[in-house]
Motif scaffolding. Structure first.
Motif, PDB file in Angstrom:
ATOM      1  N   ALA A  45      11.438  -5.976  10.257  1.00 13.74           N
ATOM      2  CA  ALA A  45      10.815  -5.343   9.146  1.00 13.74           C
ATOM      3  C   ALA A  45      11.659  -3.685   9.092  1.00 13.74           C
ATOM      4  O   ALA A  45      12.120  -3.654   8.094  1.00 13.74           O
ATOM      5  N   ASP A  46      12.124  -3.207  10.999  1.00 14.58           N
ATOM      6  CA  ASP A  46      12.653  -1.609  10.489  1.00 14.58           C
ATOM      7  C   ASP A  46      14.015  -2.598   9.964  1.00 14.58           C
ATOM      8  O   ASP A  46      14.433  -1.220   9.263  1.00 14.58           O
ATOM      9  N   GLY A  47      14.967  -2.824  10.482  1.00 17.64           N
ATOM     10  CA  GLY A  47      15.853  -3.671   9.643  1.00 17.64           C
ATOM     11  C   GLY A  47      15.812  -3.875   8.497  1.00 17.64           C
ATOM     12  O   GLY A  47      17.521  -2.661   7.679  1.00 17.64           O
ATOM     13  N   ALA A  48      15.307  -4.132   7.778  1.00 21.29           N
ATOM     14  CA  ALA A  48      15.212  -4.636   6.239  1.00 21.29           C
ATOM     15  C   ALA A  48      14.919  -3.167   5.403  1.00 21.29           C
ATOM     16  O   ALA A  48      15.281  -2.956   4.551  1.00 21.29           O
ATOM     17  N   GLN A  98       7.475 -14.788   5.153  1.00 20.73           N
ATOM     18  CA  GLN A  98       7.799 -14.118   3.304  1.00 20.73           C
ATOM     19  C   GLN A  98       7.735 -12.547   3.918  1.00 20.73           C
ATOM     20  O   GLN A  98       6.859 -12.062   5.312  1.00 20.73           O
ATOM     21  N   PHE A  99       8.239 -12.073   2.936  1.00 25.60           N
ATOM     22  CA  PHE A  99       8.413 -10.352   3.314  1.00 25.60           C
ATOM     23  C   PHE A  99       8.499 -10.049   1.367  1.00 25.60           C
ATOM     24  O   PHE A  99       7.876 -10.129   1.063  1.00 25.60           O
ATOM     25  N   ALA A 100       7.743  -8.688   1.546  1.00 23.38           N
ATOM     26  CA  ALA A 100       7.117  -8.231   0.281  1.00 23.38           C
ATOM     27  C   ALA A 100       7.669  -6.838   1.066  1.00 23.38           C
ATOM     28  O   ALA A 100       7.479  -5.828   1.561  1.00 23.38           O
ATOM     29  N   VAL A 101       8.008  -6.251  -0.524  1.00 17.05           N
ATOM     30  CA  VAL A 101       9.002  -4.896  -0.265  1.00 17.05           C
ATOM     31  C   VAL A 101       7.537  -3.341  -1.283  1.00 17.05           C
ATOM     32  O   VAL A 101       7.336  -4.078  -2.755  1.00 17.05           O
ATOM     33  N   ASP A 102       7.577  -2.806  -1.184  1.00 16.95           N
ATOM     34  CA  ASP A 102       6.838  -1.562  -2.186  1.00 16.95           C
ATOM     35  C   ASP A 102       8.003  -0.983  -2.326  1.00 16.95           C
ATOM     36  O   ASP A 102       8.244  -0.189  -1.165  1.00 16.95           O
ATOM     37  N   ALA A 103       9.055  -0.512  -3.286  1.00 16.04           N
ATOM     38  CA  ALA A 103       9.723   0.324  -3.721  1.00 16.04           C
ATOM     39  C   ALA A 103       9.421   1.991  -4.263  1.00 16.04           C
ATOM     40  O   ALA A 103       8.966   0.498  -5.354  1.00 16.04           O
ATOM     41  N   THR A 104       9.410   2.989  -4.284  1.00 16.05           N
ATOM     42  CA  THR A 104       9.180   4.024  -5.358  1.00 16.05           C
ATOM     43  C   THR A 104       9.992   4.647  -5.125  1.00 16.05           C
ATOM     44  O   THR A 104      11.484   4.132  -4.557  1.00 16.05           O
ATOM     45  N   ASP A 106      10.781   6.928  -4.102  1.00 12.03           N
ATOM     46  CA  ASP A 106      11.255   7.756  -2.246  1.00 12.03           C
ATOM     47  C   ASP A 106      10.973   7.053  -1.121  1.00 12.03           C
ATOM     48  O   ASP A 106      11.047   8.150   0.096  1.00 12.03           O
ATOM     49  N   ARG A 107      10.831   6.047  -1.286  1.00 20.64           N
ATOM     50  CA  ARG A 107      10.157   5.117   0.109  1.00 20.64           C
ATOM     51  C   ARG A 107       9.845   3.257  -0.268  1.00 20.64           C
ATOM     52  O   ARG A 107      10.207   3.384  -1.298  1.00 20.64           O
ATOM     53  N   VAL A 108      10.604   3.119   0.693  1.00 23.25           N
ATOM     54  CA  VAL A 108      10.268   1.726   0.699  1.00 23.25           C
ATOM     55  C   VAL A 108       9.910   1.761   1.740  1.00 23.25           C
ATOM     56  O   VAL A 108       9.821   1.933   2.898  1.00 23.25           O
ATOM     57  N   VAL A 109       8.320   0.391   1.690  1.00 26.43           N
ATOM     58  CA  VAL A 109       7.962   0.218   3.161  1.00 26.43           C
ATOM     59  C   VAL A 109       8.034  -1.606   2.446  1.00 26.43           C
ATOM     60  O   VAL A 109       7.795  -2.156   1.426  1.00 26.43           O
ATOM     61  N   VAL A 110       8.366  -1.854   3.523  1.00 26.20           N
ATOM     62  CA  VAL A 110       8.868  -3.691   3.750  1.00 26.20           C
ATOM     63  C   VAL A 110       7.139  -4.869   4.665  1.00 26.20           C
ATOM     64  O   VAL A 110       7.425  -3.722   5.994  1.00 26.20           O
ATOM     65  N   ARG A 111       7.268  -5.476   4.172  1.00 25.02           N
ATOM     66  CA  ARG A 111       6.223  -6.333   5.465  1.00 25.02           C
ATOM     67  C   ARG A 111       6.731  -7.409   5.121  1.00 25.02           C
ATOM     68  O   ARG A 111       6.846  -7.843   4.611  1.00 25.02           O
ATOM     69  N   VAL A 112       6.205  -7.367   6.833  1.00 27.53           N
ATOM     70  CA  VAL A 112       6.707  -9.041   6.813  1.00 27.53           C
ATOM     71  C   VAL A 112       6.388 -10.086   8.108  1.00 27.53           C
ATOM     72  O   VAL A 112       5.400  -9.065   8.815  1.00 27.53           O
ATOM     73  N   SER A 113       5.760 -10.996   7.684  1.00 28.15           N
ATOM     74  CA  SER A 113       5.160 -11.751   8.058  1.00 28.15           C
ATOM     75  C   SER A 113       5.101 -13.790   8.838  1.00 28.15           C
ATOM     76  O   SER A 113       5.828 -13.656   7.731  1.00 28.15           O
ATOM     77  N   ALA A 114       4.736 -13.841   9.829  1.00 27.60           N
ATOM     78  CA  ALA A 114       5.405 -15.060   9.918  1.00 27.60           C
ATOM     79  C   ALA A 114       3.906 -16.297  10.716  1.00 27.60           C
ATOM     80  O   ALA A 114       3.973 -15.268  11.883  1.00 27.60           O
ATOM     81  N   SER A 132       2.145 -10.604  11.509  1.00 27.40           N
ATOM     82  CA  SER A 132       3.143  -9.142  10.461  1.00 27.40           C
ATOM     83  C   SER A 132       3.332  -8.054  10.943  1.00 27.40           C
ATOM     84  O   SER A 132       2.887  -8.074  12.018  1.00 27.40           O
ATOM     85  N   SER A 133       4.125  -7.678  10.701  1.00 28.52           N
ATOM     86  CA  SER A 133       4.940  -6.433  10.846  1.00 28.52           C
ATOM     87  C   SER A 133       5.262  -5.263   9.961  1.00 28.52           C
ATOM     88  O   SER A 133       6.084  -5.881   9.047  1.00 28.52           O
ATOM     89  N   THR A 134       4.722  -4.195   9.909  1.00 26.41           N
ATOM     90  CA  THR A 134       5.374  -3.422   8.260  1.00 26.41           C
ATOM     91  C   THR A 134       5.936  -2.174   8.797  1.00 26.41           C
ATOM     92  O   THR A 134       5.801  -1.393   9.720  1.00 26.41           O
ATOM     93  N   ALA A 135       7.315  -1.540   8.116  1.00 31.49           N
ATOM     94  CA  ALA A 135       8.316  -0.817   8.303  1.00 31.49           C
ATOM     95  C   ALA A 135       8.448  -0.082   6.923  1.00 31.49           C
ATOM     96  O   ALA A 135       8.556  -0.590   5.899  1.00 31.49           O
ATOM     97  N   ALA A 136       8.314   2.015   7.057  1.00 33.41           N
ATOM     98  CA  ALA A 136       9.162   2.196   6.181  1.00 33.41           C
ATOM     99  C   ALA A 136      10.236   2.621   6.196  1.00 33.41           C
ATOM    100  O   ALA A 136      10.819   3.219   8.112  1.00 33.41           O
TER     101      ALA A 136
END
Length: 143
Positions: A45-48, A98-104, A106-114, A132-136
């Motif tokens: 998630a950090d790398g993404a 699976q991954f989800a990207v919430d981008a605005t 000024d920020r990007v939040v990536v959530r990955v899960s397996a 799952s894990s989340t990184a911004a």
């Protein structure tokens, strides 16, 4: 009065202790596997999220300057995350990823899960826990 025969009582205690020890080993092994999967997903998630931060809108840099924050293009951020995960072959390392990207702007939040196949599954347990894990990532401009 005759003393009661207590032969075999120790065997019951030993078997009970062995069952408890095996249960503790199973819980420890499964918890360790979940922790290690979570650590791997944290890194992913950090790398993404860092890859998504490369989606800074280029025209902003050349036409108007950056100001205090660079604007992130949400569409480009999603593409950068998908490309990053494809390039490092994350789906092979984490089947069912699976991954989800919430981008605005000024920020990007990536959530990955397996899902995780537990090394020692309890009897009758057919469910694969989802880790799952989340990184911004924020793009901050400094002098």
């Amino acid at each position: 009065m005759r003393a009661r025969d207590e032969a075999g009582q120790t065997m019951v205690l030993i078997v009970g202790l062995a069952v408890v020890a095996l249960l503790l080993i199973g819980v420890t092994v499964d918890a360790s596997a979940a922790y290690l999967r979570r650590q791997g997903l944290d890194n992913l998630a950090d790398g993404a999220a860092l890859a998504a931060a490369d989606g800074v809108q280029g025209l902003q840099v050349y036409e108007g300057g950056l100001g205090e924050r660079a604007l992130i293009d949400p569409v480009a951020a999603r593409e950068y995350v998908a490309t990053y995960l494809l390039e490092i072959d994350a789906a092979r390392a984490y089947p069912g990823l699976q991954f989800a990207v919430d981008a605005t702007a000024d920020r990007v939040v990536v959530r990955v899960s397996a899902p995780l196949d537990l090394p020692i599954s309890p009897p009758g347990w057919d469910v694969r826990p989802l880790i799952s894990s989340t990184a911004a990532s924020y793009v901050v401009v400094s002098d």
